[in-house]
Design a protein around this motif. Structure first.
Motif, short mmCIF file in Angstrom:
data_model
loop_
_atom_site.label_atom_id
_atom_site.label_comp_id
_atom_site.label_asym_id
_atom_site.label_seq_id
_atom_site.Cartn_x
_atom_site.Cartn_y
_atom_site.Cartn_z
N LYS A 180 47.57 49.17 -8.20
CA LYS A 180 47.00 50.16 -9.12
C LYS A 180 45.58 50.55 -8.72
N PHE A 181 44.73 49.56 -8.47
CA PHE A 181 43.34 49.86 -8.14
C PHE A 181 43.22 50.49 -6.75
N SER A 182 44.10 50.10 -5.84
CA SER A 182 44.10 50.75 -4.52
C SER A 182 44.47 52.22 -4.65
N SER A 199 32.45 54.75 -11.47
CA SER A 199 33.90 54.58 -11.54
C SER A 199 34.45 54.02 -10.23
N TYR A 200 33.89 54.49 -9.12
CA TYR A 200 34.35 53.99 -7.81
C TYR A 200 33.98 52.51 -7.65
N PHE A 201 32.76 52.16 -8.03
CA PHE A 201 32.34 50.76 -7.95
C PHE A 201 33.19 49.87 -8.86
N ARG A 206 37.25 45.67 -9.36
CA ARG A 206 38.50 45.15 -9.91
C ARG A 206 39.52 44.88 -8.80
N LEU A 207 39.51 45.71 -7.77
CA LEU A 207 40.42 45.47 -6.65
C LEU A 207 40.09 44.15 -5.96
N ILE A 211 42.39 40.71 -5.71
CA ILE A 211 42.72 40.06 -4.43
C ILE A 211 42.30 38.59 -4.44
N ASP A 212 41.11 38.33 -4.99
CA ASP A 212 40.63 36.95 -5.06
C ASP A 212 41.52 36.10 -5.97
#
Length: 293
Positions: A180-182, A199-201, A206-207, A211-212
């Motif tokens: 979703k975030f990708s 918004s981009y940050f 969140r991406l 992943i973490d």
């Protein structure tokens, strides 16, 4: 005079409690582990001595609460009587049984309030021995509690299975969040959104968090798999591997014997074929000689 005579009787009365070893002999000679010839034979073959200490450890493993309770009751009664027999009040009289029991509890639990203390060397010696028995009983009690609180093999399997299901759900959620975030970041790039925008940050943060978390969940799943394998499983795997290795060796031996037999047969066939060829060649030579004549 009464004090002198009673003090002389104390060592002899305390020595009487040495006959408690008869209880140990009774337990040993009436145990099915000691009386069973097959059990003793198995122990002898495995270099395990079927003595009293082995029986005590076996009974502690089988009935820990019952054995500890019996041991504490016997030590409590014997120790209380010994304290009463060895200790005296200021009027040269034996302390009461209730006071000796209270002194035993204080010493056995290593609390030591100090309201009652042994006044004779004999009483102090008995109190020191009771303190050692208290430490031993505390250690045994802690080991029994740890053994009872630990999950057994099947409970551990069920617990790990439930945890694995939860981790699998979390893994799917985090994998969906990564997608979703990708996709959000890809859409922002298509819309020429500034890289420095909030918004981009936020989407990028969140991406990375997803992943973490996904990596942490995979690590937890590996730990669960490792925790499921206990010593019993390793022993069974080792036993199965040994059996399979032995069977493979036996099959190799059989194959080697068969190959040796086949080699001998091939050698015999080769010799027979050579003999047949020689016979045919001789026959042809004879025919050629006759034809030439």
């Amino acid at each position: 005079m009464f004090y002198f005579s009673s003090s002389n009787l104390i060592p002899s009365t305390l020595i009487v409690f040495a006959r408690v070893y008869l209880l140990c002999r009774f337990i040993m000679f009436h145990s099915h582990l000691f009386l069973d010839a097959s059990s003793r034979s198995i122990g002898y073959l495995n270099q395990v001595s079927m003595d009293y200490f082995f029986l005590i450890k076996a009974y502690l493993q089988q009935w820990p609460i019952r054995c500890l309770t019996t041991f504490c009751i016997i030590v409590f009664l014997v120790g209380s009587w010994c304290l009463r027999a060895c200790d005296y009040t200021s009027t040269n009289e034996h302390i009461s049984m209730l006071d000796s029991m209270w002194l035993f509890i204080e010493t056995f639990t290593t609390v030591g309030y100090g309201d009652i203390i042994p006044s004779t060397y004999c009483g102090r010696s008995i109190a020191a021995i009771i303190g050692l028995f208290g430490l031993l009983s505390t250690a045994l009690l802690i080991s029994v509690l740890i053994q009872k609180l630990l999950l057994n093999r099947w409970e551990k399997y069920v617990h790990n299975f439930v945890l694995n299901i939860q981790l699998e759900k979390e893994r799917k959620i985090q994998a969906a969040n990564i997608i979703k975030f990708s996709f959000q970041i890809w859409c922002m790039k298509k819309k020429n959104t500034s890289v420095c925008s909030i918004s981009y940050f936020r989407a990028q943060r969140r991406l990375f968090q997803s992943i973490d978390l996904l990596l942490q969940i995979k690590q937890e799943q590996r730990k669960l798999i490792d925790s499921c394998v206990d010593q019993i499983d390793l022993i069974s795997v080792q036993r199965n591997t040994s059996v399979e290795t032995y069977e493979i060796k036996e099959q190799f031996k059989i194959m080697k014997v068969k190959m040796d037999n086949m080699e001998e047969k091939l050698v015999d066939m080769n010799m027979n074929i050579n003999n047949i060829i020689n016979d045919i060649q001789k026959t042809l030579n004879m025919l050629l000689n006759k034809v030439s004549k």
